[in-house]
Design an enzyme around this catalytic site. Structure first.
Site, short mmCIF file in Angstrom:
data_model
loop_
_atom_site.label_atom_id
_atom_site.label_comp_id
_atom_site.label_asym_id
_atom_site.label_seq_id
_atom_site.Cartn_x
_atom_site.Cartn_y
_atom_site.Cartn_z
N GLN A 141 0.81 -1.21 0.00
CA GLN A 141 0.00 0.00 0.00
C GLN A 141 0.85 1.27 0.00
O GLN A 141 0.33 2.36 -0.28
CB GLN A 141 -0.96 0.00 1.20
CG GLN A 141 -0.27 0.11 2.55
CD GLN A 141 -1.24 -0.01 3.71
OE1 GLN A 141 -1.65 -1.10 4.09
NE2 GLN A 141 -1.62 1.12 4.28
N CYS A 147 -5.40 0.50 3.71
CA CYS A 147 -5.40 -0.93 4.03
C CYS A 147 -6.77 -1.54 3.82
O CYS A 147 -6.89 -2.69 3.40
CB CYS A 147 -4.98 -1.11 5.49
SG CYS A 147 -6.02 -0.16 6.63
N HIS A 284 -6.36 -1.36 11.50
CA HIS A 284 -5.74 -1.88 10.28
C HIS A 284 -6.62 -2.97 9.68
O HIS A 284 -7.12 -3.84 10.39
CB HIS A 284 -4.35 -2.44 10.63
CG HIS A 284 -3.51 -2.77 9.45
ND1 HIS A 284 -3.42 -1.95 8.34
CD2 HIS A 284 -2.71 -3.83 9.19
CE1 HIS A 284 -2.60 -2.51 7.45
NE2 HIS A 284 -2.16 -3.66 7.94
N ASN A 305 -0.96 -9.38 4.75
CA ASN A 305 -0.88 -7.94 4.97
C ASN A 305 -0.63 -7.24 3.64
O ASN A 305 -0.45 -7.91 2.61
CB ASN A 305 0.26 -7.66 5.98
CG ASN A 305 0.09 -6.31 6.68
OD1 ASN A 305 -0.78 -5.50 6.31
ND2 ASN A 305 0.92 -6.06 7.67
#
Ligand code: NAG
Length: 341
Positions: A141, A147, A284, A305
């Site tokens: 990102q 996110c 997140h 992630n």
């Protein structure tokens, strides 16, 4: 007398020797840290605007290295490392990278009332959606707090693969630029459920290659946005605060989850099963793409992630599963949801 004098001289000599030894050790240590900072800068392509900034970053890097060393010297189930966030204070890190906005309003009742996996009874001992070809390579990102878009897109890529047989990398930038009418605010944060709502209204999402990631807010390219490569028909929330319910969901498809990723341990996570420190201030958005049990018996969630593949375990983190708190570790069971085909 003479003997006493010799002894005290000897003592002074030894003290002096020890002091100079400590000084040179500190100097050596400073040199080594400086060198590893240079090496780290080269590895991560980091450039600072001037010498003042570089010195400032070196000090933070040094403090982080110290923290990493003392953490790794203790007995933990996971290790920290000097990853790409090693020259950031924890405050800076939190401000830049964690863009999940916990919802104050509870989301549309119709969509969150049903949970299609509630009667799932047999869950395999482990699951890894990567091995089923339902997970695209780890994305990055950058310095944009979106996110939420990466989390929603990864879950959608998963269900699209499961329903059509095709794994297509989809566009986060489309969400950043075009999903702006509601609560989602591009690089300034958003919610996965709101992203799903946008995708449903938009009747689909285009590919990563058609609408590539920029890492900044831009105006919506409506022509590209209308060029759909995949669609969803709805989304559902996993019943909150139940890792058992989350397990039923992850058994069936990759799931968007919100976590508290604001701690320094998360920032500098390198490998192993993450066991905290973290609270439940969800900040997140990530994607649960599996689960399993480590060789020492610790159960974990496999989490994708969006911080590139040099963070954590090639871009993934294993987070402890079935903890004492009903919210799950770092609140992972608090606001999980998934799109439906
Ligand atoms: C689960 O089972 C119960 C009892 O048979 C049924 O009423 C319910 O509709 C089922 N839920 C789903 C999502 O299939």
């Amino acid at each position: 007398m003479a003997a006493a004098k010799i002894l005290s001289l000897l003592a002074l000599f030894i003290l002096g020797f020890m002091a100079s030894h400590v000084v040179s050790r500190t100097l050596n240590r400073d040199m080594a840290v400086k060198e590893s900072h240079e090496q780290w800068m080269a590895n991560y392509g980091r450039v600072y605007k001037d010498a003042v900034e570089k010195l400032h970053r070196l000090e933070i890097f040094k403090a982080n290295l110290k923290l990493i060393e003392s953490f790794n010297a203790a007995d933990h189930k996971f290790k920290l490392g000097a990853n790409q966030f090693a020259d950031l204070t924890n405050e800076e890190f939190k401000a830049i990278y964690n863009g999940f906005k916990p919802s104050s309003k509870k989301l549309s009742t119709a969509s969150s009332s049903s949970f299609r996996y509630e009667n799932v009874s047999a869950a395999p001992a482990s699951m890894d959606w990567r091995t089923k070809g339902a997970v695209t390579p780890v994305k990055d990102q950058g310095q944009c707090g979106c996110c939420w878009a990466f989390s929603a897109v990864a879950a959608m890529e998963g269900i699209n693969k499961l329903s059509t047989g095709k794994l297509i990398s989809l566009s986060e930038q489309e969400l950043v630029d075009c999903d702006t009418a509601g609560e989602d605010q591009g690089c300034n944060g958003g919610l996965m459920d709101d992203a799903f709502e946008f995708i449903i209204k938009n009747k689909g999402l285009t590919t990563e290659s058609n609408y590539p990631y920029q890492g900044t807010d831009d105006s919506c390219n409506s022509k590209k946005s209308a060029n759909h490569a995949a669609a969803i028909t709805g989304f559902e929330d996993v019943p909150a605060n139940s890792e058992a319910a989350l397990l039923k969901a992850v058994t069936n498809q990759p799931i968007s989850v919100a976590i508290d990723a604001g701690g320094y341990a998360f920032q500098l996570y390198s490998s192993g099963v993450f066991t905290g420190d973290c609270g439940t201030d969800l900040d997140h958005g990530v994607t649960a793409v599996g689960y399993g049990t480590a060789s020492d018996g610790t159960k974990y969630w496999l989490v994708k992630n969006s911080w590139g593949s040099s963070w954590g375990e090639k871009g993934y983190i294993r987070m402890e599963r079935d903890v004492d708190a009903k919210e799950g570790l770092c609140g992972i069971a608090m606001q999980a949801s998934y799109p439906t085909a």
